[in-house]
Motif scaffolding. Structure first.
Motif, PDB file in Angstrom:
ATOM      1  N   ARG A   1      27.676  31.220   2.324  1.00 13.63           N
ATOM      2  CA  ARG A   1      29.052  31.960   3.000  1.00 13.63           C
ATOM      3  C   ARG A   1      29.118  32.867   4.389  1.00 13.63           C
ATOM      4  NH1 ARG A   1      33.824  33.408   0.603  1.00 13.63           N
ATOM      5  NH2 ARG A   1      33.167  33.197  -1.322  1.00 13.63           N
ATOM      6  N   LEU A   2      29.819  32.158   5.307  1.00  8.88           N
ATOM      7  CA  LEU A   2      29.578  32.589   6.890  1.00  8.88           C
ATOM      8  C   LEU A   2      30.864  33.172   7.010  1.00  8.88           C
ATOM      9  CD1 LEU A   2      28.325  29.302   8.344  1.00  8.88           C
ATOM     10  CD2 LEU A   2      27.112  30.888   7.677  1.00  8.88           C
ATOM     11  N   ALA A   3      30.652  34.326   7.804  1.00  9.74           N
ATOM     12  CA  ALA A   3      31.606  35.302   8.226  1.00  9.74           C
ATOM     13  C   ALA A   3      33.106  34.615   8.678  1.00  9.74           C
ATOM     14  CB  ALA A   3      30.936  36.302   9.393  1.00  9.74           C
ATOM     15  N   GLY A   4      34.147  34.963   8.393  1.00 12.15           N
ATOM     16  CA  GLY A   4      35.274  34.385   8.858  1.00 12.15           C
ATOM     17  C   GLY A   4      35.667  33.099   8.153  1.00 12.15           C
ATOM     18  N   GLU A   5      34.866  32.599   7.031  1.00 10.42           N
ATOM     19  CA  GLU A   5      35.293  31.346   6.504  1.00 10.42           C
ATOM     20  C   GLU A   5      36.115  31.761   4.993  1.00 10.42           C
ATOM     21  OE1 GLU A   5      32.335  28.306   8.562  1.00 10.42           O
ATOM     22  OE2 GLU A   5      31.930  28.641   6.785  1.00 10.42           O
ATOM     23  N   PRO A   6      36.916  30.900   4.859  1.00 10.74           N
ATOM     24  CA  PRO A   6      37.583  31.323   3.644  1.00 10.74           C
ATOM     25  C   PRO A   6      36.696  31.055   2.483  1.00 10.74           C
ATOM     26  CG  PRO A   6      38.459  29.293   4.377  1.00 10.74           C
ATOM     27  CD  PRO A   6      37.414  30.110   5.431  1.00 10.74           C
TER      28      PRO A   6
ATOM     29  N   ASP B   1      29.788  20.288   8.379  1.00 13.96           N
ATOM     30  CA  ASP B   1      30.304  20.090   9.828  1.00 13.96           C
ATOM     31  C   ASP B   1      31.733  20.792   9.814  1.00 13.96           C
ATOM     32  OD1 ASP B   1      30.588  20.116  12.658  1.00 13.96           O
ATOM     33  OD2 ASP B   1      29.943  18.290  12.785  1.00 13.96           O
ATOM     34  N   ALA B   2      32.230  22.060   9.816  1.00 15.71           N
ATOM     35  CA  ALA B   2      33.442  22.301   9.706  1.00 15.71           C
ATOM     36  C   ALA B   2      33.573  23.680  10.567  1.00 15.71           C
ATOM     37  CB  ALA B   2      33.869  22.737   8.202  1.00 15.71           C
ATOM     38  N   ARG B   3      34.876  23.962  10.997  1.00 18.99           N
ATOM     39  CA  ARG B   3      35.234  25.090  11.757  1.00 18.99           C
ATOM     40  C   ARG B   3      34.403  25.328  12.871  1.00 18.99           C
ATOM     41  NH1 ARG B   3      36.248  25.401   6.556  1.00 18.99           N
ATOM     42  NH2 ARG B   3      34.482  26.328   5.668  1.00 18.99           N
ATOM     43  N   GLY B   4      33.988  24.378  13.599  1.00 16.37           N
ATOM     44  CA  GLY B   4      33.026  24.726  14.836  1.00 16.37           C
ATOM     45  C   GLY B   4      31.677  24.827  14.585  1.00 16.37           C
ATOM     46  N   ILE B   5      31.066  24.926  13.138  1.00 14.66           N
ATOM     47  CA  ILE B   5      29.775  25.208  13.071  1.00 14.66           C
ATOM     48  C   ILE B   5      29.340  24.085  11.994  1.00 14.66           C
ATOM     49  CG2 ILE B   5      28.221  26.928  11.868  1.00 14.66           C
ATOM     50  CD1 ILE B   5      30.098  28.955  12.496  1.00 14.66           C
TER      51      ILE B   5
END
Length: 137
Positions: A122-127, A36-40
């Motif tokens: 790997r989700l879009a926009g995640e480092p 649960d990170a970066r809103g997802i």
């Protein structure tokens, strides 16, 4: 505020009921992995029956209220076992878009069975990719 709380509670109860109702709580023996990170929020469940089948399946549940879930999950995932990487055979589930998605990522079975599995997503926009790990019995 109360409406949002009740909606979140209803979603949580539905997920728990779905998890138990599908027989996964008793069947898998493997803990669900949650990131649960970066809103997802991403929940991944290794399907136990898949270990004896010709394909490995991972159940994924993605939830957000910050952006559309537009990732092609078959292209965003890699499975790592005993130092080797495996690409998915495919995704069966909700198409890209929306705030709630669930379905299954399928991989070819690994023979002999490895001691551990790591699913990277790997989700879009995640480092960096999210990592979900299981020690196999």
């Amino acid at each position: 505020m109360l409406k949002k709380l009740l909606k979140s509670l209803a979603i949580a109860v539905t997920l728990v009921f779905s998890y138990v109702h599908d027989g996964m709580a008793a069947e898998t023996g493997y803990a669900a992995q949650i990131s649960d990170a970066r809103g997802i929020k991403v929940t991944v469940i290794l399907e136990n029956s898949a270990l004896a089948a010709k394909d490995l399946e991972f159940r994924l549940i993605l939830e957000t209220h910050t952006r559309a879930l537009g990732d092609d999950l078959a292209k965003s995932a890699v499975l790592i076992a005993d130092g080797k990487q495996y690409l998915p055979l495919g995704w069966k589930g909700a198409p890209p878009g929306g705030h709630h998605r669930k379905g299954w990522l399928r991989f070819k079975a690994i023979i002999p069975q490895p001691r551990a599995l790591e699913l990277q997503l790997r989700l879009a926009g995640e480092p960096s990719p999210r990592s979900f790990k299981w020690l196999l019995k």
